[in-house]
Write a protein that holds these residues in place. Structure first.
Motif, PDB file in Angstrom:
ATOM      1  N   TRP A  30      45.263  41.077  36.349  1.00 44.95           N
ATOM      2  CA  TRP A  30      44.176  40.265  35.800  1.00 44.95           C
ATOM      3  C   TRP A  30      44.495  39.884  34.363  1.00 44.95           C
ATOM      4  O   TRP A  30      45.088  40.670  33.617  1.00 44.95           O
ATOM      5  N   LYS A  59      30.464  40.628  42.681  1.00 45.21           N
ATOM      6  CA  LYS A  59      31.856  40.199  42.768  1.00 45.21           C
ATOM      7  C   LYS A  59      31.880  38.707  43.068  1.00 45.21           C
ATOM      8  O   LYS A  59      30.925  38.133  43.600  1.00 45.21           O
ATOM      9  N   HIS A  67      42.039  35.917  45.406  1.00 46.49           N
ATOM     10  CA  HIS A  67      41.675  37.242  44.919  1.00 46.49           C
ATOM     11  C   HIS A  67      40.153  37.320  44.827  1.00 46.49           C
ATOM     12  O   HIS A  67      39.457  36.331  45.071  1.00 46.49           O
ATOM     13  N   SER A  68      39.630  38.503  44.457  1.00 48.12           N
ATOM     14  CA  SER A  68      38.190  38.647  44.272  1.00 48.12           C
ATOM     15  C   SER A  68      37.920  39.596  43.116  1.00 48.12           C
ATOM     16  O   SER A  68      38.403  40.734  43.109  1.00 48.12           O
ATOM     17  N   PHE A  69      37.177  39.113  42.133  1.00 47.16           N
ATOM     18  CA  PHE A  69      36.872  39.865  40.917  1.00 47.16           C
ATOM     19  C   PHE A  69      35.629  40.713  41.161  1.00 47.16           C
ATOM     20  O   PHE A  69      34.540  40.197  41.394  1.00 47.16           O
ATOM     21  N   CYS A 116      40.359  44.221  42.669  1.00 49.11           N
ATOM     22  CA  CYS A 116      40.480  43.069  43.559  1.00 49.11           C
ATOM     23  C   CYS A 116      39.880  43.449  44.913  1.00 49.11           C
ATOM     24  O   CYS A 116      40.235  44.472  45.497  1.00 49.11           O
ATOM     25  N   ASP A 157      34.879  35.436  44.124  1.00 47.30           N
ATOM     26  CA  ASP A 157      36.257  35.128  44.492  1.00 47.30           C
ATOM     27  C   ASP A 157      36.975  34.399  43.363  1.00 47.30           C
ATOM     28  O   ASP A 157      36.392  33.551  42.675  1.00 47.30           O
ATOM     29  N   GLY A 166      42.934  35.734  38.034  1.00 49.52           N
ATOM     30  CA  GLY A 166      43.547  36.677  38.954  1.00 49.52           C
ATOM     31  C   GLY A 166      44.820  36.097  39.530  1.00 49.52           C
ATOM     32  O   GLY A 166      44.814  34.995  40.065  1.00 49.52           O
ATOM     33  N   HIS A 214      47.916  44.542  46.154  1.00 50.06           N
ATOM     34  CA  HIS A 214      46.456  44.427  46.149  1.00 50.06           C
ATOM     35  C   HIS A 214      45.768  45.699  45.637  1.00 50.06           C
ATOM     36  O   HIS A 214      44.905  45.633  44.751  1.00 50.06           O
ATOM     37  N   TRP A 233      50.116  40.456  40.596  1.00 48.64           N
ATOM     38  CA  TRP A 233      48.970  41.234  41.044  1.00 48.64           C
ATOM     39  C   TRP A 233      48.379  41.901  39.820  1.00 48.64           C
ATOM     40  O   TRP A 233      48.491  43.091  39.621  1.00 48.64           O
ATOM     41  N   CYS A 272      45.314  40.613  49.122  1.00 44.27           N
ATOM     42  CA  CYS A 272      46.113  39.550  48.500  1.00 44.27           C
ATOM     43  C   CYS A 272      47.606  39.835  48.525  1.00 44.27           C
ATOM     44  O   CYS A 272      48.379  39.148  47.851  1.00 44.27           O
TER      45      CYS A 272
END
Length: 257
Positions: free
Chosen positions: A139, A193, A183-185, A224, A195, A134, A232, A137, A228
Protein backbone atom coordinates in the motif's frame (compact mmCIF):
# COMPACT_ATOMS: atom_id res chain seq x y z
CA UNK A 1 -52.80 -29.13 15.97
CA UNK A 2 -51.31 -32.60 16.53
CA UNK A 3 -48.89 -33.47 19.32
CA UNK A 4 -45.82 -33.45 17.04
CA UNK A 5 -46.54 -29.86 16.05
CA UNK A 6 -47.15 -28.94 19.68
CA UNK A 7 -43.84 -30.47 20.82
CA UNK A 8 -42.00 -28.78 17.97
CA UNK A 9 -43.40 -25.38 18.89
CA UNK A 10 -42.55 -25.84 22.57
CA UNK A 11 -38.95 -26.84 21.83
CA UNK A 12 -38.69 -24.01 19.29
CA UNK A 13 -39.79 -21.40 21.83
CA UNK A 14 -37.42 -22.73 24.49
CA UNK A 15 -34.34 -22.80 22.28
CA UNK A 16 -35.20 -19.46 20.65
CA UNK A 17 -35.43 -17.71 24.02
CA UNK A 18 -32.19 -19.30 25.25
CA UNK A 19 -30.25 -18.40 22.10
CA UNK A 20 -31.62 -14.84 22.03
CA UNK A 21 -30.50 -14.38 25.65
CA UNK A 22 -27.01 -15.61 24.74
CA UNK A 23 -26.83 -13.17 21.81
CA UNK A 24 -27.81 -10.23 24.03
CA UNK A 25 -25.48 -11.24 26.89
CA UNK A 26 -22.42 -11.76 24.68
CA UNK A 27 -23.03 -9.06 22.08
CA UNK A 28 -20.07 -7.04 23.37
CA UNK A 29 -17.66 -9.95 22.85
CA UNK A 30 -18.96 -11.14 19.49
CA UNK A 31 -17.11 -8.50 17.47
CA UNK A 32 -13.63 -6.94 17.42
CA UNK A 33 -12.79 -3.56 18.92
CA UNK A 34 -14.89 -0.65 17.62
CA UNK A 35 -12.50 2.12 16.57
CA UNK A 36 -14.91 4.20 14.48
CA UNK A 37 -18.45 5.48 14.67
CA UNK A 38 -19.24 3.43 11.59
CA UNK A 39 -18.09 0.28 13.38
CA UNK A 40 -20.65 0.86 16.14
CA UNK A 41 -23.48 1.20 13.63
CA UNK A 42 -22.37 -1.82 11.60
CA UNK A 43 -22.04 -4.03 14.69
CA UNK A 44 -25.50 -2.96 15.88
CA UNK A 45 -26.87 -3.91 12.47
CA UNK A 46 -25.27 -7.35 12.70
CA UNK A 47 -26.69 -7.86 16.19
CA UNK A 48 -30.15 -6.97 14.88
CA UNK A 49 -29.79 -9.38 11.96
CA UNK A 50 -28.62 -12.11 14.35
CA UNK A 51 -31.60 -11.54 16.65
CA UNK A 52 -33.98 -11.75 13.68
CA UNK A 53 -32.26 -14.85 12.30
CA UNK A 54 -32.29 -16.84 15.57
CA UNK A 55 -36.01 -17.87 15.42
CA UNK A 56 -35.59 -19.14 11.85
CA UNK A 57 -32.38 -20.98 12.72
CA UNK A 58 -33.88 -22.65 15.79
CA UNK A 59 -37.10 -23.58 13.97
CA UNK A 60 -35.20 -25.38 11.21
CA UNK A 61 -32.87 -27.11 13.71
CA UNK A 62 -35.73 -28.20 15.99
CA UNK A 63 -37.85 -29.53 13.12
CA UNK A 64 -34.96 -31.52 11.64
CA UNK A 65 -33.82 -32.87 15.03
CA UNK A 66 -37.35 -33.81 16.12
CA UNK A 67 -38.01 -35.55 12.79
CA UNK A 68 -34.74 -37.49 12.99
CA UNK A 69 -35.54 -38.70 16.50
CA UNK A 70 -39.29 -39.34 16.16
CA UNK A 71 -39.36 -40.77 12.65
CA UNK A 72 -35.98 -42.51 12.50
CA UNK A 73 -35.69 -45.97 10.98
CA UNK A 74 -36.87 -48.78 13.25
CA UNK A 75 -39.07 -46.46 15.29
CA UNK A 76 -42.59 -47.86 14.92
CA UNK A 77 -45.22 -45.25 14.23
CA UNK A 78 -48.91 -46.20 14.65
CA UNK A 79 -50.75 -46.45 11.34
CA UNK A 80 -53.30 -43.86 12.42
CA UNK A 81 -50.54 -41.25 12.73
CA UNK A 82 -49.38 -41.95 9.19
CA UNK A 83 -52.94 -41.70 7.94
CA UNK A 84 -53.30 -38.28 9.57
CA UNK A 85 -50.23 -36.90 7.79
CA UNK A 86 -50.90 -34.40 5.04
CA UNK A 87 -49.57 -31.16 3.59
CA UNK A 88 -50.12 -28.38 6.11
CA UNK A 89 -51.05 -25.31 4.11
CA UNK A 90 -51.10 -23.11 7.20
CA UNK A 91 -47.42 -23.85 7.87
CA UNK A 92 -46.53 -23.20 4.26
CA UNK A 93 -48.38 -19.89 3.99
CA UNK A 94 -47.22 -18.64 7.39
CA UNK A 95 -43.61 -19.41 6.48
CA UNK A 96 -43.98 -17.52 3.19
CA UNK A 97 -45.67 -14.50 4.78
CA UNK A 98 -43.31 -14.13 7.73
CA UNK A 99 -40.13 -14.72 5.73
CA UNK A 100 -41.27 -12.19 3.11
CA UNK A 101 -42.11 -9.62 5.79
CA UNK A 102 -38.76 -10.21 7.47
CA UNK A 103 -36.87 -9.71 4.20
CA UNK A 104 -38.74 -6.46 3.53
CA UNK A 105 -37.95 -5.20 7.03
CA UNK A 106 -34.18 -5.80 6.75
CA UNK A 107 -34.11 -4.27 3.28
CA UNK A 108 -35.35 -1.03 4.86
CA UNK A 109 -33.41 -1.35 8.13
CA UNK A 110 -30.52 -1.86 8.34
CA UNK A 111 -30.30 -2.03 4.54
CA UNK A 112 -31.46 1.36 3.24
CA UNK A 113 -30.92 3.19 6.53
CA UNK A 114 -27.44 1.67 6.78
CA UNK A 115 -26.42 2.98 3.35
CA UNK A 116 -27.66 6.45 4.31
CA UNK A 117 -25.76 6.30 7.59
CA UNK A 118 -22.47 5.26 5.97
CA UNK A 119 -22.82 7.94 3.28
CA UNK A 120 -23.91 10.68 5.70
CA UNK A 121 -20.48 12.37 5.64
CA UNK A 122 -20.12 12.28 1.86
CA UNK A 123 -20.45 16.06 1.49
CA UNK A 124 -18.76 17.01 4.77
CA UNK A 125 -15.32 18.56 4.85
CA UNK A 126 -12.88 15.92 6.15
CA UNK A 127 -10.29 16.66 8.83
CA UNK A 128 -7.75 14.61 6.90
CA UNK A 129 -7.60 13.25 3.36
CA UNK A 130 -5.31 10.37 2.41
CA UNK A 131 -4.76 9.02 -1.08
CA UNK A 132 -4.40 5.23 -0.94
CA UNK A 133 -2.92 3.20 -3.78
CA UNK A 134 -3.03 -0.57 -3.70
CA UNK A 135 -0.59 -2.39 -5.93
CA UNK A 136 1.01 -5.82 -5.96
CA UNK A 137 1.63 -6.27 -3.07
CA UNK A 138 1.83 -3.20 -0.89
CA UNK A 139 0.00 0.00 0.00
CA UNK A 140 1.05 3.58 -0.65
CA UNK A 141 -0.38 6.45 1.41
CA UNK A 142 -0.25 10.11 0.48
CA UNK A 143 -1.25 12.63 3.16
CA UNK A 144 -2.76 15.73 1.58
CA UNK A 145 -2.58 19.31 2.84
CA UNK A 146 -5.54 21.18 4.31
CA UNK A 147 -6.74 22.14 0.84
CA UNK A 148 -6.63 18.45 -0.17
CA UNK A 149 -4.64 19.30 -3.28
CA UNK A 150 -0.96 18.73 -2.57
CA UNK A 151 0.77 15.69 -1.09
CA UNK A 152 2.76 16.64 2.01
CA UNK A 153 3.88 13.16 3.10
CA UNK A 154 4.13 9.78 1.38
CA UNK A 155 4.38 6.38 3.05
CA UNK A 156 5.26 3.51 0.74
CA UNK A 157 7.54 1.14 2.63
CA UNK A 158 6.19 -2.17 3.94
CA UNK A 159 7.14 -1.28 7.51
CA UNK A 160 5.60 2.22 7.44
CA UNK A 161 2.82 2.73 9.99
CA UNK A 162 -0.37 4.52 8.96
CA UNK A 163 -0.80 7.19 11.66
CA UNK A 164 -4.29 8.67 12.06
CA UNK A 165 -5.76 11.34 14.38
CA UNK A 166 -8.49 10.39 16.83
CA UNK A 167 -11.91 12.09 16.89
CA UNK A 168 -11.52 13.03 13.22
CA UNK A 169 -13.31 12.54 9.93
CA UNK A 170 -10.80 10.85 7.63
CA UNK A 171 -11.44 10.43 3.92
CA UNK A 172 -9.52 7.71 2.11
CA UNK A 173 -9.33 8.17 -1.67
CA UNK A 174 -8.58 4.67 -2.97
CA UNK A 175 -7.33 3.43 -6.33
CA UNK A 176 -4.93 1.02 -8.05
CA UNK A 177 -2.64 1.40 -11.10
CA UNK A 178 -4.28 0.58 -14.43
CA UNK A 179 -1.86 -2.27 -15.09
CA UNK A 180 -2.43 -3.85 -11.67
CA UNK A 181 -5.14 -6.16 -10.27
CA UNK A 182 -8.13 -5.66 -7.99
CA UNK A 183 -7.38 -5.06 -4.30
CA UNK A 184 -9.58 -4.09 -1.33
CA UNK A 185 -8.68 -1.55 1.36
CA UNK A 186 -9.91 -2.81 4.74
CA UNK A 187 -9.24 -1.83 8.36
CA UNK A 188 -11.04 -4.38 10.59
CA UNK A 189 -11.20 -2.04 13.60
CA UNK A 190 -13.17 0.42 11.43
CA UNK A 191 -15.27 -2.37 9.81
CA UNK A 192 -15.40 -0.51 6.50
CA UNK A 193 -13.67 -1.58 3.33
CA UNK A 194 -13.63 -0.38 -0.26
CA UNK A 195 -12.21 -1.91 -3.44
CA UNK A 196 -9.05 -0.52 -4.99
CA UNK A 197 -9.97 -0.88 -8.66
CA UNK A 198 -7.34 -0.35 -11.38
CA UNK A 199 -7.95 2.99 -13.09
CA UNK A 200 -10.98 3.81 -10.89
CA UNK A 201 -11.17 6.14 -7.86
CA UNK A 202 -13.31 5.12 -4.88
CA UNK A 203 -13.56 6.63 -1.41
CA UNK A 204 -14.30 5.71 2.20
CA UNK A 205 -15.10 8.01 5.14
CA UNK A 206 -14.21 7.03 8.71
CA UNK A 207 -14.92 8.86 11.97
CA UNK A 208 -12.24 7.66 14.40
CA UNK A 209 -13.32 7.41 18.04
CA UNK A 210 -10.73 5.31 19.90
CA UNK A 211 -6.99 5.58 20.44
CA UNK A 212 -5.10 2.37 19.74
CA UNK A 213 -2.58 0.57 17.61
CA UNK A 214 -1.55 -2.76 16.16
CA UNK A 215 0.60 -3.55 19.18
CA UNK A 216 -2.50 -3.59 21.41
CA UNK A 217 -5.00 -5.03 18.94
CA UNK A 218 -4.28 -6.71 15.59
CA UNK A 219 -7.48 -5.25 14.14
CA UNK A 220 -5.65 -1.92 13.85
CA UNK A 221 -4.20 -2.83 10.49
CA UNK A 222 -4.78 -2.33 6.80
CA UNK A 223 -5.51 -5.67 5.16
CA UNK A 224 -6.16 -6.44 1.52
CA UNK A 225 -9.58 -8.12 1.44
CA UNK A 226 -9.52 -9.21 -2.20
CA UNK A 227 -7.55 -12.21 -3.47
CA UNK A 228 -4.87 -10.53 -5.56
CA UNK A 229 -2.13 -13.09 -6.05
CA UNK A 230 0.81 -14.66 -4.27
CA UNK A 231 1.47 -11.64 -2.02
CA UNK A 232 -2.14 -11.15 -0.92
CA UNK A 233 -1.85 -12.37 2.70
CA UNK A 234 1.11 -10.17 3.75
CA UNK A 235 -0.30 -7.09 1.95
CA UNK A 236 -0.81 -5.27 5.25
CA UNK A 237 0.12 -2.09 7.10
CA UNK A 238 0.01 -1.38 10.82
CA UNK A 239 -2.34 1.41 11.95
CA UNK A 240 -2.00 3.72 14.96
CA UNK A 241 -4.76 6.11 16.03
CA UNK A 242 -3.36 8.88 18.25
CA UNK A 243 -4.44 12.17 19.79
CA UNK A 244 -4.73 15.09 17.37
CA UNK A 245 -1.84 16.98 18.97
CA UNK A 246 0.39 13.92 18.74
CA UNK A 247 -0.63 13.40 15.12
CA UNK A 248 0.11 17.03 14.18
CA UNK A 249 3.52 16.78 15.84
CA UNK A 250 4.30 13.53 14.01
CA UNK A 251 3.18 14.99 10.69
CA UNK A 252 5.31 18.14 11.10
CA UNK A 253 8.39 16.11 12.04
CA UNK A 254 8.03 13.80 9.06
CA UNK A 255 7.28 16.61 6.61
CA UNK A 256 10.54 18.26 7.65
CA UNK A 257 12.41 15.08 6.69
Amino acid sequence: MNKDTTYTLIFWLIFTVLLEILVILFRETLYPIQASEQAIFIDNAFVLLTVLAVPIFTLVCVMITYSLIKFRGGNKIPDKEWNDSKTNRMWGWSWLIWSTALCLVVVVHPGYTGIKELHATMFDEPDLTINVTGQRWQWKYEYLDDDHKETVLTLKRKDDVLILPNESLIRFIVTAPENDVLHSFWIPAFRLKVDAVPGLITSMDVNTNRIGGFEEDINYRVQCAEMCGIGHAPMTSNVNVVEKTEFNKWLEENIQK
